[in-house]
Design a protein around this motif. Structure first.
Motif, PDB file in Angstrom:
ATOM      1  N   SER A 149       1.441 -10.365  -2.586  1.00 19.33           N
ATOM      2  CA  SER A 149       1.314  -8.944  -2.898  1.00 19.33           C
ATOM      3  C   SER A 149       2.669  -8.372  -3.299  1.00 19.33           C
ATOM      4  O   SER A 149       3.683  -8.646  -2.647  1.00 19.33           O
ATOM      5  N   GLN A 152       4.484  -6.656  -0.479  1.00 18.55           N
ATOM      6  CA  GLN A 152       4.764  -7.416   0.736  1.00 18.55           C
ATOM      7  C   GLN A 152       6.152  -7.111   1.301  1.00 18.55           C
ATOM      8  O   GLN A 152       6.318  -6.969   2.510  1.00 18.55           O
ATOM      9  N   MET A 155       6.228  -3.453   2.951  1.00 22.95           N
ATOM     10  CA  MET A 155       5.425  -3.148   4.135  1.00 22.95           C
ATOM     11  C   MET A 155       6.269  -3.175   5.414  1.00 22.95           C
ATOM     12  O   MET A 155       7.221  -3.945   5.538  1.00 22.95           O
ATOM     13  N   GLN A 159       2.463  -3.337   9.891  1.00 20.34           N
ATOM     14  CA  GLN A 159       1.379  -3.431   8.923  1.00 20.34           C
ATOM     15  C   GLN A 159       1.056  -4.883   8.594  1.00 20.34           C
ATOM     16  O   GLN A 159      -0.103  -5.268   8.478  1.00 20.34           O
ATOM     17  N   LYS A 160       2.093  -5.698   8.464  1.00 27.45           N
ATOM     18  CA  LYS A 160       1.885  -7.109   8.159  1.00 27.45           C
ATOM     19  C   LYS A 160       1.114  -7.800   9.275  1.00 27.45           C
ATOM     20  O   LYS A 160       0.225  -8.608   9.023  1.00 27.45           O
ATOM     21  N   LEU A 163      -2.576  -6.850   9.086  1.00 25.83           N
ATOM     22  CA  LEU A 163      -3.266  -7.502   7.984  1.00 25.83           C
ATOM     23  C   LEU A 163      -3.532  -8.969   8.278  1.00 25.83           C
ATOM     24  O   LEU A 163      -4.597  -9.500   7.958  1.00 25.83           O
ATOM     25  N   SER A 166      -6.509  -9.067  10.411  1.00 28.69           N
ATOM     26  CA  SER A 166      -7.725  -8.689   9.693  1.00 28.69           C
ATOM     27  C   SER A 166      -8.258  -9.831   8.849  1.00 28.69           C
ATOM     28  O   SER A 166      -9.458 -10.017   8.705  1.00 28.69           O
ATOM     29  N   THR A 180     -10.273  -4.046   7.828  1.00 26.49           N
ATOM     30  CA  THR A 180      -9.189  -3.517   7.013  1.00 26.49           C
ATOM     31  C   THR A 180      -9.378  -2.045   6.669  1.00 26.49           C
ATOM     32  O   THR A 180      -8.460  -1.415   6.150  1.00 26.49           O
ATOM     33  N   ASN A 184      -4.472   0.734   6.140  1.00 29.09           N
ATOM     34  CA  ASN A 184      -4.250   1.060   4.740  1.00 29.09           C
ATOM     35  C   ASN A 184      -3.256   0.060   4.167  1.00 29.09           C
ATOM     36  O   ASN A 184      -2.042   0.180   4.362  1.00 29.09           O
ATOM     37  N   ARG A 185      -3.775  -0.930   3.481  1.00 26.13           N
ATOM     38  CA  ARG A 185      -2.920  -2.011   2.981  1.00 26.13           C
ATOM     39  C   ARG A 185      -2.035  -1.567   1.832  1.00 26.13           C
ATOM     40  O   ARG A 185      -1.131  -2.298   1.437  1.00 26.13           O
ATOM     41  N   ASP A 203      -5.093  -7.077  -6.446  1.00 21.04           N
ATOM     42  CA  ASP A 203      -5.234  -7.474  -5.045  1.00 21.04           C
ATOM     43  C   ASP A 203      -6.491  -8.318  -4.903  1.00 21.04           C
ATOM     44  O   ASP A 203      -7.593  -7.874  -5.233  1.00 21.04           O
TER      45      ASP A 203
END
Length: 391
Positions: A149, A152, A155, A159-160, A163, A166, A180, A184-185, A203
């Protein structure tokens, strides 16, 4: 046929998937160059993970496959298609290796029935025909690049971690989407010049979710077949089951990034709504009538007693067709169903077969198998697949 006249060999599951969904069965590294025996098939574009049935009669091919099966080796398949009267038949430069899963020898007919599984993509660098007629090609194995991403590195660490939890491999696609929603990715997009929707276009998970929504408008059972597949495996499953012509399938097979292949497939899914007769353009079927009669999906490969392979998509309803001859159960591809040849009402081209149940307990009571080579999908013209799809 008596047991003394045939012999069947079964081989343990050759197909393995890595953690990222990569189809991988051979020890060589991606990008390696090696030599490989290659067979060319007219109108067949084999995809990694797709089942390939063969019925071989030529002595050199029978001997080759028997030797490969005994030694646990692979062979390659490339597509041969007619271009023009001046150019004749042309073989594709992109192909797929085949892992042999079973071999049945018919000594009386001097033939060999083979089942294999598509494994790895390759590019043909050069090919040479040996004295026995076998074609041996120098090939380069193609890698599928998984692009990270672009957000990446922006972030936050929390958040990482969210994810990663998830998208644990122990949860299916549906559960991942539910999880997810709490994360909020794309919030890191606030720190870039571009809005979040731009990043969603490339994505993998967002594109997969959008494809599944589009498929649900056709037939929800299609998502049931493919729900647990990882992105790379899912992109190959779509390529094997969408009704595309050879040229488009070869274009997708040559793409080396999963996200780009998925975006092209999303364009096909969004654009294709009907199936037409390839010769005259008569309407044949609607995408809502497509369903999966086989475990692998709605489109599969079937070989007839003469060794010709038909790629066939199954539909509940079909229009513009007329039957030719009566029903028969001889060499039927679907146990408990009789088949009848069907032709286009307007141009009389062979389209496929109508299958009717032999007992009331079978569901469906009737369906149609339409040859991929006999139809054209209703795709809107002038859409560049790579750029015009917005999610």
């Amino acid at each position: 046929m008596g047991k003394e006249q045939s012999k069947t060999k079964q081989f343990c599951s050759p197909l393995s998937l890595t953690e990222g969904g990569q189809v991988s069965t051979i020890a060589e590294s991606d990008g390696d160059v090696s030599k490989l025996p290659v067979l060319s098939l007219s109108g067949v574009v084999l995809v990694p993970g797709q089942t390939l049935p063969l019925h071989l009669f030529q002595p050199n091919q029978v001997t080759l496959i028997q030797r490969l099966a005994d030694n646990g080796e692979v062979f390659g398949i490339v597509t041969e298609r007619f271009v023009s009267a001046s150019d004749g038949h042309v073989k594709s430069a992109i192909g797929t290796t085949v892992e042999i899963t079973s071999v049945e020898e018919d000594r009386q007919a001097s033939s060999l029935k083979v089942k294999g599984l598509g494994s790895r993509r390759f590019q043909v660098l050069r090919s040479d025909r040996q004295i026995d007629g076998t074609v041996v090609a120098t090939v380069r194995y193609l890698a599928d690049r998984e692009l990270s991403s672009p957000l990446q590195n922006i972030m936050l660490s929390c958040q990482k971690r969210s994810l990663l939890d998830s998208f644990s491999e122990h949860s299916n696609i549906t559960n991942r989407v539910e999880k997810t929603r709490k994360v909020n990715r794309f919030s890191a997009a606030d720190f870039t010049p571009w809005p979040a929707w731009v990043y969603k276009q490339y994505d993998t998970r967002s594109v997969m979710t959008h494809i599944k929504k589009e498929l649900a408008t056709c037939n929800d059972t299609l998502n049931d077949v493919s729900d647990s597949k990882q992105p790379l495996e899912y992109s190959f499953w779509l390529m094997a089951n969408l009704p595309m012509d050879d040229q488009l399938k070869l274009s997708l097979l040559s793409i080396n990034t999963t996200i780009q292949r998925l975006r092209c497939e999303l364009a096909v899914v969004k654009s294709c709504s009907v199936l037409f007769c390839k010769d005259c353009g008569l309407f044949i079927a609607d995408k809502k009538d497509v369903f999966s009669m086989a475990r692998e999906g709605p489109l599969g490969m079937y070989v007839n007693p003469g060794g010709y392979i038909h790629e066939m998509i199954t539909v509940y309803k079909a229009d513009g067709l007329k039957t030719a001859g009566g029903p028969s159960t001889e060499n039927t591809w679907f146990q408990g169903f009789a088949w009848t040849v069907v032709q286009c009402k307007y141009c009389m081209a062979h389209i496929g077969w109508k299958f009717t149940a032999l007992s009331r307990g079978l569901v469906p009571q009737k369906f149609w198998g339409v040859c991929r080579s006999a139809i054209l999908p209703g795709i809107r013209k002038g859409i560049p697949f790579e750029t015009d799809i917005t999610i």
